[in-house]
Design an enzyme around this catalytic site. Structure first.
Site, PDB file in Angstrom:
ATOM      1  N   HIS A 186       0.801  -1.053  -0.137  1.00  0.00           N
ATOM      2  CA  HIS A 186      -0.010   0.103  -0.013  1.00  0.00           C
ATOM      3  C   HIS A 186       0.950   1.361  -0.066  1.00  0.00           C
ATOM      4  O   HIS A 186       0.617   2.087  -0.860  1.00  0.00           O
ATOM      5  CB  HIS A 186      -0.954  -0.236   1.158  1.00  0.00           C
ATOM      6  CG  HIS A 186      -2.144  -0.663   1.024  1.00  0.00           C
ATOM      7  ND1 HIS A 186      -3.018  -0.639  -0.165  1.00  0.00           N
ATOM      8  CD2 HIS A 186      -2.648  -1.973   1.514  1.00  0.00           C
ATOM      9  CE1 HIS A 186      -4.018  -1.396  -0.324  1.00  0.00           C
ATOM     10  NE2 HIS A 186      -3.973  -2.117   0.876  1.00  0.00           N
ATOM     11  N   GLU A 428       4.383 -15.013 -25.631  1.00  0.00           N
ATOM     12  CA  GLU A 428       4.675 -15.186 -24.154  1.00  0.00           C
ATOM     13  C   GLU A 428       5.233 -16.544 -23.891  1.00  0.00           C
ATOM     14  O   GLU A 428       5.496 -16.853 -22.823  1.00  0.00           O
ATOM     15  CB  GLU A 428       3.687 -14.730 -22.999  1.00  0.00           C
ATOM     16  CG  GLU A 428       2.348 -15.311 -23.316  1.00  0.00           C
ATOM     17  CD  GLU A 428       1.244 -14.717 -22.149  1.00  0.00           C
ATOM     18  OE1 GLU A 428       1.801 -13.980 -21.400  1.00  0.00           O
ATOM     19  OE2 GLU A 428       0.212 -15.030 -22.574  1.00  0.00           O
ATOM     20  N   ASP A 452       6.052 -13.202 -18.884  1.00  0.00           N
ATOM     21  CA  ASP A 452       5.908 -14.713 -18.999  1.00  0.00           C
ATOM     22  C   ASP A 452       7.238 -15.048 -19.953  1.00  0.00           C
ATOM     23  O   ASP A 452       7.923 -16.091 -19.723  1.00  0.00           O
ATOM     24  CB  ASP A 452       4.443 -15.191 -19.353  1.00  0.00           C
ATOM     25  CG  ASP A 452       3.639 -15.151 -18.442  1.00  0.00           C
ATOM     26  OD1 ASP A 452       4.165 -15.736 -17.374  1.00  0.00           O
ATOM     27  OD2 ASP A 452       2.631 -14.951 -18.441  1.00  0.00           O
ATOM     28  N   CYS A 499       2.988  -5.727 -24.229  1.00  0.00           N
ATOM     29  CA  CYS A 499       2.313  -5.229 -23.035  1.00  0.00           C
ATOM     30  C   CYS A 499       2.811  -5.789 -21.827  1.00  0.00           C
ATOM     31  O   CYS A 499       2.475  -5.423 -20.710  1.00  0.00           O
ATOM     32  CB  CYS A 499       0.969  -5.753 -23.227  1.00  0.00           C
ATOM     33  SG  CYS A 499       0.931  -7.436 -23.388  1.00  0.00           S
TER      34      CYS A 499
END
Ligand code: PEP
Ligand code: MG
Length: 563
Positions: A186, A428, A452, A499
């Site tokens: 956080h 990937e 990946d 991406c």
């Protein structure tokens, strides 16, 4: 001499300020067993604490989206019957309220920490946070907070919880130094949202720094200087000024089209997991969305989202984008991404197991619900479908047959959709790289998933900290795989985007441009910087630079030679 301490950058920038050590009181848990007659009183203690913390959260001042999400998550946890029942049961077994709370929270923390998904792992912090707050309530302890710190404060702590940051004076806090924490913790997310430099995993920084010490944070190298000399301080003040000017410059160019000096137009897109990410990405200047990770829609729900529920989100996204494109990846679940309402079988190698498209083929009703929602949303804007984890031509054919089935159904139902919707695949896996020339014949574009791809090419688990140094996308094998993929798509007159996280690594932007990448899809924070590098590059020169780099024999050599 300044003392230099190293950390991991969780949020970028330079901060110069005074340290404030934020230490929490250690709480002793009462171990006494209770009598039967005391059970109602102990249950009331817990219920009062839950109600009181709930009221506090509901009336709290909220000024960022992240805070809103955290508060909502905490309120949901406070209402969770599993949590409440488990504490009540323990009290009925004669455990006092403090101990019952502590044991329940510890088991929730253990359960969450054992998960592979870094996002869910971090939810352990929420449970610790809630447990701590409830314990304070039961014991009647006043919580010290960060609301009254002075200007130019650098907060130094073991780890900050969401409640700690919620009361913090955001105008006065200019930096964070944490003993612990991860990039998805956080404090890291809050720091990124507020643009506050933050170093995490500094091990023992709380014992090295004293209140009031002058401190410099430089996240570029992960350095923290304690008691810097005058020269160093002056040097950093200048650097800080330069950074501010650079940010101003990026603000000015962020909405430009990214065109190289010799005229190649590159798409600079953003990755999203929900509508909020999209709004942020657009604010950062993204040309489009290169990856909508739809699994978050499934992970944030307590059931498989229906066609209507999905349509609502996809339609909102595509309408927000106007004439800019939206690439929606079909469900990529399994591996490290679990669903609370769906039991996955135990697997020895989940990353090599039942995940993504493999699940979709085995559960066609789930796949078709999503495809119908995507197709229906395509009537409202430019949507492309992206299939994850593809390893063969057969898989593309099979997915396309299911897409055709959905199209046929929609036609019969007289529902509009884009008949020409483009279908791309994630590259990937090693198989998809080596089969790129064949695969591109059956789809419209490629999107390289370097997260990946790196893990599978190098046989290095992407989430295993023990071997984190081996996980390196600059490895020549991975870079050459990227080149093979891009070349295959160009040979077929098609295009390749990226991406995976590497697209957002701005040190690699020129290299990727030189390898011929047509689209970068990165987190919002990197978009303007990528555009700036492209605007100042020459494609032909970048090509020669990339060729020189990928011919090198090690990742180390390549990284040393990056411009
Ligand atoms: C990737 O593998 O690079 C990717 C973009 O997908 P994810 O990180 O969601 O697996
Ligand atoms: Mg992936």
């Amino acid at each position: 001499m300044a003392l230099i301490k190293k950390g991991i950058a969780a949020s970028g920038g330079i901060a110069i300020g005074k340290a404030f050590l934020y230490e929490k009181q250690k709480i002793e848990i009462n171990q006494d067993e209770i009598k039967d007659t005391e059970i109602p009183k102990e249950i009331k203690k817990i219920d009062d604490a839950l109600a009181s913390y709930g009221d506090e959260l509901k009336t709290m001042e909220i000024d960022t989206e992240v805070q809103r999400q955290i508060t909502e998550a905490h309120l949901n946890m406070l209402d969770d019957p599993f949590l409440i029942d488990s504490i009540h049961e323990k009290i009925k077994d004669k455990m006092n309220a403090e101990k019952a709370l502590d044991e329940t929270i510890q088991s929730m923390v253990q359960m969450m920490s054992a998960l592979d998904d870094p996002y869910l792992k971090e939810r352990a912090t929420d449970y610790r946070d809630i447990g701590e707050r409830l314990l304070y309530k039961i014991k009647g302890i006043e919580v010290s907070d960060l609301s009254s710190v002075g200007p130019n404060t650098i907060v130094v702590s073991e780890e900050l919880t969401p409640s700690d940051t919620s009361t913090m004076n955001k105008d006065h806090v200019i930096g964070f130094l944490m003993d612990r924490g991860g990039k998805t913790a956080h404090v890291s997310i809050i720091a990124q949202t507020l643009g506050i430099p933050c170093l995490i995993a500094m091990k023992d920084i709380t014992s090295e720094i004293k209140n009031g010490d002058t401190v410099i944070i430089d996240t570029e190298n992960g350095d923290c200087y304690i008691h810097p000399e005058e020269d160093l301080l002056e040097d950093y003040k200048k650097r800080q000024q330069k950074l501010i000017e650079e940010e101003k410059h990026l603000e000015q160019i962020k909405n430009k089209k990214a065109i190289t000096k010799d005229g190649k137009k590159i798409e600079v897109a953003t990755n999203i997991g929900n509508i909020k990410d999209l709004e942020y990405g657009l604010e950062c200047g993204a040309d489009s969305v290169g990856l909508f990770r739809t699994e978050f829609l499934y992970m944030d729900s307590d059931h498989f989202p229906t066609e209507e529920e999905q349509l609502k989100v996809y339609q909102e996204a595509v309408e927000l984008l106007g004439d800019r494109g939206l690439i929606i990846r079909t469900l990529d679940i399994g591996g490290d991404k679990a669903l609370s309402y769906f039991e996955f079988p135990h697997e020895d190698n989940p990353f090599l197991g039942w995940r993504a498209i493999r699940i979709c083929f085995d559960k066609p009703e789930i796949f078709k619900t999503q495809l119908r929602a995507i197709l229906r949303a395509s009537a409202f804007g430019k949507i492309r479908i992206l299939l994850p984890m593809i390893i063969s031509v057969e898989e593309i054919k099979r997915a396309k047959a299911i897409i055709d089935e959905c199209k046929k159904e929609l036609k019969e139902e007289k529902i509009d959709f884009d008949e020409e919707i483009e279908i791309g695949i994630m590259v990937e896996t090693p198989a998809s790289v080596l089969m790129a020339e064949e695969l591109i014949q059956h789809c419209d574009y490629f999107s390289i998933g370097t997260n990946d791809l790196t893990q599978y090419f190098l046989a290095v688990d992407r989430g295993n900290q023990e071997i984190a140094e081996l996980y390196n996308t600059y490895h020549p094998a991975v870079l050459r795989a990227i080149k093979t993929t891009i070349d295959a798509s160009h040979k077929a007159g098609k295009w390749t985007g990226m991406c995976g996280g590497f697209a957002g690594e701005t040190k690699a932007t020129k290299l990727l441009l030189g390898l011929g990448l047509d689209e970068f899809s990165a987190p919002g924070a990197s978009v303007a910087k990528i555009k700036d590098i492209i605007l100042n590059s020459d494609q032909k020169e970048a090509k020669a630079y990339a060729e020189k780099l990928i011919a090198m024999e090690s990742a180390e050599e390549i990284q040393e030679n990056l411009e």
